[in-house]
Design an enzyme around this catalytic site. Structure first.
Site, PDB file in Angstrom:
ATOM      1  N   TYR A  94       2.989   6.832   1.510  1.00  0.00           N
ATOM      2  CA  TYR A  94       4.193   7.258   0.806  1.00  0.00           C
ATOM      3  C   TYR A  94       3.884   8.215  -0.341  1.00  0.00           C
ATOM      4  O   TYR A  94       4.782   8.820  -0.904  1.00  0.00           O
ATOM      5  CB  TYR A  94       4.947   6.046   0.248  1.00  0.00           C
ATOM      6  CG  TYR A  94       5.350   5.041   1.289  1.00  0.00           C
ATOM      7  CD1 TYR A  94       6.232   5.390   2.304  1.00  0.00           C
ATOM      8  CD2 TYR A  94       4.834   3.748   1.283  1.00  0.00           C
ATOM      9  CE1 TYR A  94       6.605   4.474   3.278  1.00  0.00           C
ATOM     10  CE2 TYR A  94       5.196   2.822   2.252  1.00  0.00           C
ATOM     11  CZ  TYR A  94       6.081   3.190   3.239  1.00  0.00           C
ATOM     12  OH  TYR A  94       6.433   2.280   4.206  1.00  0.00           O
ATOM     13  N   PRO A 110       0.813  -1.227   0.000  1.00  0.00           N
ATOM     14  CA  PRO A 110       0.000   0.000   0.000  1.00  0.00           C
ATOM     15  C   PRO A 110       0.840   1.268   0.000  1.00  0.00           C
ATOM     16  O   PRO A 110       1.814   1.395   0.761  1.00  0.00           O
ATOM     17  CB  PRO A 110      -0.817  -0.121   1.292  1.00  0.00           C
ATOM     18  CG  PRO A 110      -0.960  -1.594   1.486  1.00  0.00           C
ATOM     19  CD  PRO A 110       0.357  -2.176   1.027  1.00  0.00           C
ATOM     20  N   CYS A 111       0.424   2.212  -0.863  1.00  0.00           N
ATOM     21  CA  CYS A 111       1.221   3.418  -1.068  1.00  0.00           C
ATOM     22  C   CYS A 111       0.656   4.627  -0.336  1.00  0.00           C
ATOM     23  O   CYS A 111       1.238   5.710  -0.395  1.00  0.00           O
ATOM     24  CB  CYS A 111       1.300   3.733  -2.566  1.00  0.00           C
ATOM     25  SG  CYS A 111      -0.310   4.068  -3.319  1.00  0.00           S
ATOM     26  N   ASN A 112      -0.478   4.476   0.362  1.00  0.00           N
ATOM     27  CA  ASN A 112      -1.168   5.618   0.960  1.00  0.00           C
ATOM     28  C   ASN A 112      -0.231   6.515   1.762  1.00  0.00           C
ATOM     29  O   ASN A 112      -0.327   7.743   1.703  1.00  0.00           O
ATOM     30  CB  ASN A 112      -2.299   5.137   1.874  1.00  0.00           C
ATOM     31  CG  ASN A 112      -3.186   4.101   1.226  1.00  0.00           C
ATOM     32  OD1 ASN A 112      -2.690   3.080   0.760  1.00  0.00           O
ATOM     33  ND2 ASN A 112      -4.479   4.342   1.178  1.00  0.00           N
TER      34      ASN A 112
END
Length: 384
Positions: free
Chosen positions: A95, A91-93
């Site tokens: 970053y 998950p990139c939330n």
């Protein structure tokens, strides 16, 4: 030669579709190398259904495990069988450049550690990890270094690179860090992954948003192609915004201008430039962030957004319009993923291909002293 793949955070299946479509034939033996799904996991129920429907061809396939990754029985090979390779777009939330950028201190930031756990338990031949470009600067660069160090400590030779997908025939300016890891013993045997060279060097040859959406025309009965609805005021405002411009274009009459203090996000009511790749397709956000047609006074349909992500028209997304929008925006472009997976397979077979030096050059030899990571032309130095 069939390589069985495990996957965490599978989403709708952008990485997996790229892996599924990757094919390499050994010129010496005529043997075909390909990758097949074995098991995967995601916490999003609609994404799991999309994945089952398109990757597994069975909406009830039990090998796609819905639920929190924390509950997945990693290591229980009666549930999650042995694998030859592994993929995880963690998950990139936390970053992403859009958002509060909590990095490792956020809710989603630490979830990469479950990918590390899979690598330690299964020791697959190779892995592919993906995240947003903002990963390199999260927590003042410390997050990137920590993640790379833990992946390397699992016993892998790493090749991280900031891929600019518009340079690989994707009709979208989407920049993502992809880390390829080859198990150390295989690397020592001569299996060396190299970053595949861009297929399109000149910006004048990039695939444009108009070409992607219009050529060929999308069938009217294509799935996920419902036309959006807008108020008369939104349509009028769009009529004053030229292609490539947004809600802060100076030519918009005052009575139609947004009254939002301090907000100048370039994607707010931004219309596509038909002669350039699209700006980045996203999966979240409120009104004004749905991507807007360069000519028609409307937002794009989910199918048009899927075209920009290189999903084929017969790839059916499951769920509500908003659920589909989220899935499309969070996915890895399948055609971009396919280029990476085919380069990996060529590395295993021993087939030469055009390559470039990775943009992220690592110096992690002295893990107890200073660590340095160079990404593009910026450098982050951290002392532990």
């Amino acid at each position: 030669m069939i390589l069985k793949k495990g996957e965490l955070f599978n989403g709708p299946g952008g990485l997996s579709l790229g892996a599924k479509n990757a094919r390499v034939v050994d010129p010496a033996t005529g043997e075909e190398w390909r990758i097949e799904h074995r098991w995967s996991n995601d916490y999003d129920a609609t994404a799991c259904n999309t994945y089952r429907l398109n990757i597994c061809n069975d909406i009830d396939d039990p090998s796609v495990h819905w639920g929190p990754v924390e509950d997945l029985p990693i290591g229980d090979k009666n549930v999650l069988g042995d694998i030859d390779c592994f993929a995880f777009g963690f998950p990139c939330n936390d970053y992403s450049q859009v958002g509060e950028k909590h990095g490792l201190n956020g809710t989603y930031g630490p979830l990469y550690s479950y990918g590390v756990k899979v690598l330690k338990v299964y020791q697959p031949k190779f892995f592919v990890a993906e995240n947003v470009g903002g990963l390199q600067s999260a927590n003042e660069g410390k997050a990137f270094i920590q993640i790379l160090t833990e992946l390397e400590d699992c016993g892998y030779k790493l090749t991280p690179h900031l891929y600019k997908f518009q340079e690989y025939g994707i009709p979208q300016a989407r920049h993502r860090i992809i880390i390829v890891g080859i198990r150390n013993d295989l690397d020592e045997q001569g299996i060396k992954f190299k970053v595949p060279a861009p297929t399109t060097v000149s910006s004048t040859e990039y695939k444009t948003s108009a070409e992607a959406i219009n050529n060929p025309p999308i069938p009217e009965d294509a799935p996920n192609h419902e036309m959006p609805r807008h108020t008369a005021k939104v349509k009028e405002m769009l009529s004053y915004i030229p292609p490539g411009e947004n809600a802060w274009y100076p030519g918009i009459p005052e009575h139609l201008q947004l009254k939002v203090k301090g907000a100048r996000l370039s994607s707010i009511y931004k219309r596509l430039d038909p002669n350039r790749p699209a700006y980045t397709v996203t999966g979240s956000g409120g009104g004004g962030t749905h991507m807007y047609h360069w000519e028609e006074l409307r937002a794009l349909t989910n199918r048009e957004r899927a075209r920009l992500q290189t999903f084929p028209d017969d790839f059916v997304f499951y769920g509500s319009k908003e659920a589909v929008r989220k899935q499309v925006g969070m996915a890895v472009p399948p055609q971009g993923a396919q280029i990476v997976f085919e380069a990996i397979l060529k590395s295993f077979v021993g087939i030469e291909y055009d390559w470039i030096e990775p943009a992220a050059k690592l110096q992690l030899k002295n893990l107890k002293g200073k660590q340095k990571v160079t990404v593009q032309d910026s450098e982050v130095a951290v002392t532990q």
